[in-house]
Design a protein around this motif. Sequence first.
Motif, PDB file in Angstrom:
ATOM      1  N   HIS A  51       0.879  -1.174   0.000  1.00 19.80           N
ATOM      2  CA  HIS A  51       0.000   0.000   0.000  1.00 19.80           C
ATOM      3  C   HIS A  51       0.910   1.215   0.000  1.00 19.80           C
ATOM      4  O   HIS A  51       2.069   1.150   0.409  1.00 19.80           O
ATOM      5  CB  HIS A  51      -0.921   0.007   1.222  1.00 19.80           C
ATOM      6  CG  HIS A  51      -1.839  -1.184   1.283  1.00 19.80           C
ATOM      7  ND1 HIS A  51      -2.927  -1.329   0.445  1.00 19.80           N
ATOM      8  CD2 HIS A  51      -1.813  -2.287   2.067  1.00 19.80           C
ATOM      9  CE1 HIS A  51      -3.545  -2.473   0.728  1.00 19.80           C
ATOM     10  NE2 HIS A  51      -2.876  -3.081   1.693  1.00 19.80           N
ATOM     11  N   MET A 111      -6.778   5.930   1.397  1.00 21.14           N
ATOM     12  CA  MET A 111      -6.822   4.875   2.400  1.00 21.14           C
ATOM     13  C   MET A 111      -5.455   4.687   3.039  1.00 21.14           C
ATOM     14  O   MET A 111      -4.467   4.438   2.351  1.00 21.14           O
ATOM     15  CB  MET A 111      -7.262   3.551   1.761  1.00 21.14           C
ATOM     16  CG  MET A 111      -7.319   2.386   2.729  1.00 21.14           C
ATOM     17  SD  MET A 111      -7.581   0.791   1.884  1.00 21.14           S
ATOM     18  CE  MET A 111      -5.975   0.554   1.097  1.00 21.14           C
ATOM     19  N   ASP A 128      -3.105   2.418   5.143  1.00 24.91           N
ATOM     20  CA  ASP A 128      -2.992   1.023   5.546  1.00 24.91           C
ATOM     21  C   ASP A 128      -1.524   0.633   5.603  1.00 24.91           C
ATOM     22  O   ASP A 128      -0.673   1.237   4.945  1.00 24.91           O
ATOM     23  CB  ASP A 128      -3.738   0.110   4.568  1.00 24.91           C
ATOM     24  CG  ASP A 128      -4.068  -1.257   5.161  1.00 24.91           C
ATOM     25  OD1 ASP A 128      -3.673  -1.509   6.312  1.00 24.91           O
ATOM     26  OD2 ASP A 128      -4.708  -2.062   4.461  1.00 24.91           O
ATOM     27  N   HIS A 129      -1.248  -0.394   6.373  1.00 24.31           N
ATOM     28  CA  HIS A 129       0.132  -0.845   6.537  1.00 24.31           C
ATOM     29  C   HIS A 129       0.652  -1.409   5.219  1.00 24.31           C
ATOM     30  O   HIS A 129      -0.037  -2.168   4.544  1.00 24.31           O
ATOM     31  CB  HIS A 129       0.222  -1.905   7.632  1.00 24.31           C
ATOM     32  CG  HIS A 129       1.583  -2.016   8.217  1.00 24.31           C
ATOM     33  ND1 HIS A 129       2.631  -2.615   7.549  1.00 24.31           N
ATOM     34  CD2 HIS A 129       2.088  -1.593   9.400  1.00 24.31           C
ATOM     35  CE1 HIS A 129       3.722  -2.554   8.303  1.00 24.31           C
ATOM     36  NE2 HIS A 129       3.423  -1.938   9.433  1.00 24.31           N
ATOM     37  N   ARG A 150      -5.565 -10.102   6.927  1.00 26.30           N
ATOM     38  CA  ARG A 150      -6.451  -9.717   8.013  1.00 26.30           C
ATOM     39  C   ARG A 150      -7.903 -10.042   7.661  1.00 26.30           C
ATOM     40  O   ARG A 150      -8.237 -10.230   6.501  1.00 26.30           O
ATOM     41  CB  ARG A 150      -6.269  -8.230   8.313  1.00 26.30           C
ATOM     42  CG  ARG A 150      -4.883  -7.904   8.879  1.00 26.30           C
ATOM     43  CD  ARG A 150      -4.491  -6.464   8.674  1.00 26.30           C
ATOM     44  NE  ARG A 150      -4.179  -6.175   7.283  1.00 26.30           N
ATOM     45  CZ  ARG A 150      -3.944  -4.954   6.814  1.00 26.30           C
ATOM     46  NH1 ARG A 150      -3.987  -3.905   7.625  1.00 26.30           N
ATOM     47  NH2 ARG A 150      -3.659  -4.772   5.534  1.00 26.30           N
ATOM     48  N   GLU A 209      -9.882  -8.260   4.777  1.00 22.85           N
ATOM     49  CA  GLU A 209      -9.327  -8.189   3.428  1.00 22.85           C
ATOM     50  C   GLU A 209      -9.957  -9.224   2.497  1.00 22.85           C
ATOM     51  O   GLU A 209     -10.203 -10.367   2.898  1.00 22.85           O
ATOM     52  CB  GLU A 209      -7.812  -8.397   3.469  1.00 22.85           C
ATOM     53  CG  GLU A 209      -7.077  -7.260   4.143  1.00 22.85           C
ATOM     54  CD  GLU A 209      -5.573  -7.468   4.166  1.00 22.85           C
ATOM     55  OE1 GLU A 209      -4.872  -6.781   3.401  1.00 22.85           O
ATOM     56  OE2 GLU A 209      -5.106  -8.321   4.946  1.00 22.85           O
ATOM     57  N   THR A 224      -7.774   3.133  12.867  1.00 24.30           N
ATOM     58  CA  THR A 224      -7.536   1.708  12.628  1.00 24.30           C
ATOM     59  C   THR A 224      -7.523   1.426  11.132  1.00 24.30           C
ATOM     60  O   THR A 224      -8.468   1.785  10.431  1.00 24.30           O
ATOM     61  CB  THR A 224      -8.625   0.855  13.292  1.00 24.30           C
ATOM     62  OG1 THR A 224      -8.665   1.160  14.687  1.00 24.30           O
ATOM     63  CG2 THR A 224      -8.345  -0.626  13.103  1.00 24.30           C
ATOM     64  N   PRO A 225      -6.468   0.811  10.612  1.00 20.83           N
ATOM     65  CA  PRO A 225      -6.418   0.559   9.166  1.00 20.83           C
ATOM     66  C   PRO A 225      -7.417  -0.492   8.718  1.00 20.83           C
ATOM     67  O   PRO A 225      -7.693  -1.410   9.487  1.00 20.83           O
ATOM     68  CB  PRO A 225      -4.976   0.055   8.966  1.00 20.83           C
ATOM     69  CG  PRO A 225      -4.574  -0.518  10.292  1.00 20.83           C
ATOM     70  CD  PRO A 225      -5.277   0.316  11.321  1.00 20.83           C
ATOM     71  N   PRO A 226      -7.982  -0.319   7.506  1.00 20.58           N
ATOM     72  CA  PRO A 226      -7.750   0.790   6.585  1.00 20.58           C
ATOM     73  C   PRO A 226      -8.541   2.023   6.999  1.00 20.58           C
ATOM     74  O   PRO A 226      -9.765   1.951   7.156  1.00 20.58           O
ATOM     75  CB  PRO A 226      -8.241   0.232   5.248  1.00 20.58           C
ATOM     76  CG  PRO A 226      -9.312  -0.745   5.627  1.00 20.58           C
ATOM     77  CD  PRO A 226      -8.900  -1.335   6.949  1.00 20.58           C
ATOM     78  N   TYR A 261       1.405   1.229  13.928  1.00 20.15           N
ATOM     79  CA  TYR A 261       1.231   2.498  13.243  1.00 20.15           C
ATOM     80  C   TYR A 261       1.334   3.601  14.280  1.00 20.15           C
ATOM     81  O   TYR A 261       1.046   3.403  15.462  1.00 20.15           O
ATOM     82  CB  TYR A 261      -0.067   2.573  12.444  1.00 20.15           C
ATOM     83  CG  TYR A 261      -1.345   2.402  13.228  1.00 20.15           C
ATOM     84  CD1 TYR A 261      -1.989   3.494  13.819  1.00 20.15           C
ATOM     85  CD2 TYR A 261      -1.945   1.148  13.341  1.00 20.15           C
ATOM     86  CE1 TYR A 261      -3.175   3.329  14.520  1.00 20.15           C
ATOM     87  CE2 TYR A 261      -3.137   0.984  14.042  1.00 20.15           C
ATOM     88  CZ  TYR A 261      -3.749   2.079  14.632  1.00 20.15           C
ATOM     89  OH  TYR A 261      -4.923   1.917  15.326  1.00 20.15           O
TER      90      TYR A 261
END
Length: 383
Positions: free
Chosen positions: A208, A215, A217-218, A225, A228, A270-272, A318
């Motif tokens: 990402h 968005m 995200d890590h 996760r 996803e 919290t991702p995303p 994060y």
Amino acid sequence: MKLLLLATIFAACVLPYATAGRFVCYFPNWAFGRQEPWQFGVENVDTNLCTHLVYAFADLDETTFQIKPNNPAVDIDQEFYRKFTDLKNQNPNLKTMLAIGGWVDSNINDKYSQLVASSENIDVFVGSVVTLLQEYGFDGLDMDWEYPRSEADKTGFTNLLVALKDAFAPFNYILSAAVPAIAADLGYDIPAIETTVDFINLMTYDMHGSWEPDMADHHAPLRKRSFETTDNNVEYSVDYWMANGMSASKINLGMPLYGRSWKLASAMTTPPAPAVGVGAPGPITNEEGFVGYFEICQAVQNEGWEVVQDPDQYIGPYATSPTDVVNWIGYDDLAMLTTKSNYVLSKGLGGAMVWEISLDDYRGACGAGVNPLLTAISRIVVG
């Protein structure tokens, strides 16, 4: 006899964990130009952490199809090539390699496709590589074309690797390739790569980034996760390359020493997480949406950034800024890189790779010692 039998059984059980030992580290030829005190040159390299150092990058001449220095004023005039290969005087077991390509040079017109489309061009290129490696004492080449994308590229890339392997044999040069996390395009014949290279450097990061400005995200998740719907993670990438013909022992798992950042659109972190564009550049690295670990740890230590850990370690932490417009950075820290290094051992992979060594806390500014990330990886993977 019973103790001997037990020892034999134990050794057999842990054998997959003993196949690592390779630690490939990229060196940037541009970080010496940073503002004080964060310049990073050849003299800043710790020669006892990595087994292979790779100089990034050389370029491809689009007219002659020969390899050429990326920055002759630095590489040649300031003798960075020579100083780099001389690092072996500090550690005789160290291997020093040269990488060609990288994202920028790979995407200047279609010169790499033109290179591999012609056997004559391939011959010229290979000859120029051998000459350059010999002249400066490099131990091999890392082919970092980002990326072959067509059937013609796939065939040509294979032909190029075969030609390099054959030309390298008399000199015992190392041949490696930097490859994407998921070879979804047509450009890789994995079984053919398996038979030609000594190892691949799997770029399991940048999953990402700034190309997804809405968005946060890590960018280097270890596992898939629950939310996803696509397989875009380290674990899937390793399994993909192995299932399609690459030996575990030839895979170096790529780990980032940097984070990807965004500006958040709401209080959700919290991702995303919804975002309104890429994050502010690091104060030293100065690239939007990109922050070196040494910059992240200082922001956390000195500027009140809040760090959130994933208790399941599917992703690294994060960090969020205490500013009105919140900056969000996903990155790998000491704990996650330790987890990933142990994952390397558990999968029987050949080793680890990092992009890139100037992004670690090489001055020990954050209190965890000098080069804390590289040291943690090296202790586990190299031993």
